[in-house]
Motif scaffolding. Sequence first.
Motif, mmCIF file in Angstrom:
data_model
loop_
_atom_site.group_PDB
_atom_site.id
_atom_site.type_symbol
_atom_site.label_atom_id
_atom_site.label_comp_id
_atom_site.label_asym_id
_atom_site.label_seq_id
_atom_site.Cartn_x
_atom_site.Cartn_y
_atom_site.Cartn_z
ATOM 1 N N ASP A 182 0.836 -1.205 0.000
ATOM 2 C CA ASP A 182 0.000 0.000 0.000
ATOM 3 C C ASP A 182 0.869 1.252 0.000
ATOM 4 O OD1 ASP A 182 -2.292 1.495 0.092
ATOM 5 O OD2 ASP A 182 -2.918 0.833 2.076
ATOM 6 N N ASP A 183 0.322 2.339 -0.514
ATOM 7 C CA ASP A 183 0.978 3.657 -0.447
ATOM 8 C C ASP A 183 2.386 3.625 -1.026
ATOM 9 O OD1 ASP A 183 -1.283 4.536 0.885
ATOM 10 O OD2 ASP A 183 -0.448 4.035 2.835
ATOM 11 N N PHE A 184 2.561 2.848 -2.096
ATOM 12 C CA PHE A 184 3.891 2.736 -2.664
ATOM 13 C C PHE A 184 4.374 4.097 -3.166
ATOM 14 C CE2 PHE A 184 6.900 2.043 -6.121
ATOM 15 C CZ PHE A 184 7.868 1.362 -5.409
ATOM 16 N N GLY A 185 5.605 4.428 -2.817
ATOM 17 C CA GLY A 185 6.178 5.697 -3.245
ATOM 18 C C GLY A 185 6.162 6.752 -2.160
ATOM 19 N N ARG A 186 5.483 6.442 -1.055
ATOM 20 C CA ARG A 186 5.425 7.445 0.003
ATOM 21 C C ARG A 186 6.634 7.332 0.942
ATOM 22 N NH1 ARG A 186 0.539 7.478 4.160
ATOM 23 N NH2 ARG A 186 -0.674 7.912 2.302
ATOM 24 N N ALA A 187 7.019 6.109 1.278
ATOM 25 C CA ALA A 187 8.030 5.932 2.323
ATOM 26 C C ALA A 187 9.445 5.911 1.742
ATOM 27 C CB ALA A 187 7.746 4.671 3.100
ATOM 28 N N LEU A 204 -0.238 2.537 -5.899
ATOM 29 C CA LEU A 204 0.502 3.805 -5.973
ATOM 30 C C LEU A 204 -0.135 4.811 -5.036
ATOM 31 C CD1 LEU A 204 1.056 4.140 -9.830
ATOM 32 C CD2 LEU A 204 2.387 2.870 -8.136
ATOM 33 N N ASP A 205 0.685 5.451 -4.239
ATOM 34 C CA ASP A 205 0.172 6.374 -3.228
ATOM 35 C C ASP A 205 -0.629 7.509 -3.860
ATOM 36 O OD1 ASP A 205 0.230 7.028 -0.336
ATOM 37 O OD2 ASP A 205 1.004 8.907 -1.126
ATOM 38 N N LYS A 206 -1.706 7.892 -3.166
ATOM 39 C CA LYS A 206 -2.567 8.919 -3.739
ATOM 40 C C LYS A 206 -1.898 10.290 -3.807
ATOM 41 C CE LYS A 206 -5.313 9.857 0.428
ATOM 42 N NZ LYS A 206 -4.809 8.764 1.291
ATOM 43 N N ALA A 207 -0.810 10.465 -3.067
ATOM 44 C CA ALA A 207 -0.100 11.747 -3.122
ATOM 45 C C ALA A 207 0.351 12.062 -4.554
ATOM 46 C CB ALA A 207 1.106 11.718 -2.188
ATOM 47 N N ALA A 238 -4.113 2.395 -8.885
ATOM 48 C CA ALA A 238 -3.934 3.816 -8.589
ATOM 49 C C ALA A 238 -5.015 4.222 -7.605
ATOM 50 C CB ALA A 238 -4.046 4.637 -9.864
ATOM 51 N N GLU A 239 -4.618 4.771 -6.455
ATOM 52 C CA GLU A 239 -5.634 5.246 -5.509
ATOM 53 C C GLU A 239 -5.667 6.766 -5.517
ATOM 54 O OE1 GLU A 239 -4.659 3.520 -1.699
ATOM 55 O OE2 GLU A 239 -2.988 4.865 -1.415
ATOM 56 N N GLY A 240 -6.809 7.322 -5.089
ATOM 57 C CA GLY A 240 -6.931 8.776 -5.083
ATOM 58 C C GLY A 240 -7.232 9.353 -6.455
HETATM 59 MG MG MG Z 1 -2.810 6.056 0.688
#
Ligand code: MG
Length: 283
Positions: A182-187, A204-207, A238-240
């Motif tokens: 989850d949230d790949f690319g954020r951390a 892929l992170d929604k950011a 893709a989320e967000g």
């Molecule tokens: Mg997220």
Amino acid sequence: SIKDNSQVSYAFYDDGMRHSMMIENAIENRMEMALRNREFEVYLQPKYLFSDEHIIGAEALVRWNDPKRGILPPNDFIPLFEKNGFVKKIDTYMFEEVCKLLQKWKKEMDQLTNMIISVNFSRLHLENTSLPEELLAIANRYHIDPKMIEIELTEGTVFDNENQMVAIMNHLKASGFHISIDDFGRAYSSLNTLKNLPADILKLDKAFFTESADNARGNKIITSMLNMAKDLDLITVAEGVETQEQVDFLKEKGCDIAQGFFYAKPMNVIEFEDFVNKKLKSA
Ligand code: MG
Ligand code: C2E
Ligand code: MG
Ligand code: MG
């Protein structure tokens, strides 16, 4: 004065910190009771498969329906539960609620049973080597095929025993569960994560979609992440996703699945069942 110890210690904190510590204490005093009282609820947000525009599944997202404060979003309590470990109980509870739901659909709404439902799991669980057996036992209790369930590993906490993490993930996979990062690319260590962890799906992170000040650069990053994921045989989500432009772009670049307000917001179970039934009727 020296005698007044509380004054001395409080002097280290400003009012804002003291306030948030009081809120944290209040939450910690209530959380066990809230779990027993079934105040934590499953909300569901649909996921769409681009190739044929149908709902392939949904993500289960926790909401705290507090009798006094109303419905609280996870950002109000999950970070605290990550700190104090309670998140493990919440995640397991959500997992069991999802199994119950899948069982109910199998009996009463057969049209809903070809969906995969994902549940968020904090990486804190990966210190528990019996997690795969525990989850399998719960699924079996409700006669649910693990193939109906996806485990989304969230990145809220760093977990550095990578060998153990890989072993547990392999065991979960061998049991039939789908696994996503989850949230790949954020951390921080995302690329390394990808090198070593046996996941099937990359979210892929929604950011990347909601916070991109510079679209051209953001789009290049998304494009190369999608290409990389494809090379590694990972399914991409893709989320967000909020706009038609994002949908068109993601389709063109070969993203597999989308989730976001463009399609639907997270809904409670009744709303979700209505939503899917209406879609099926109009299809
Ligand atoms: Mg997220
Ligand atoms: P997440 O797992 O990355 O879930 C996606 C979040 O993005 C959800 O927020 C969802 O409502 C939001 N979202 C979806 N589409 C859009 C969009 O188009 N635009 C915007 N701005 N947001 C969108 P939510 O429900 O507030 O959850 C926040 C986070 O809390 C989750 O992020 C997840 O990390 C955590 N969480 C939620 N439920 C659980 C749970 O049961 N267990 C654990 N460990 N974490 C959970
Ligand atoms: Mg998630
Ligand atoms: Mg996510």
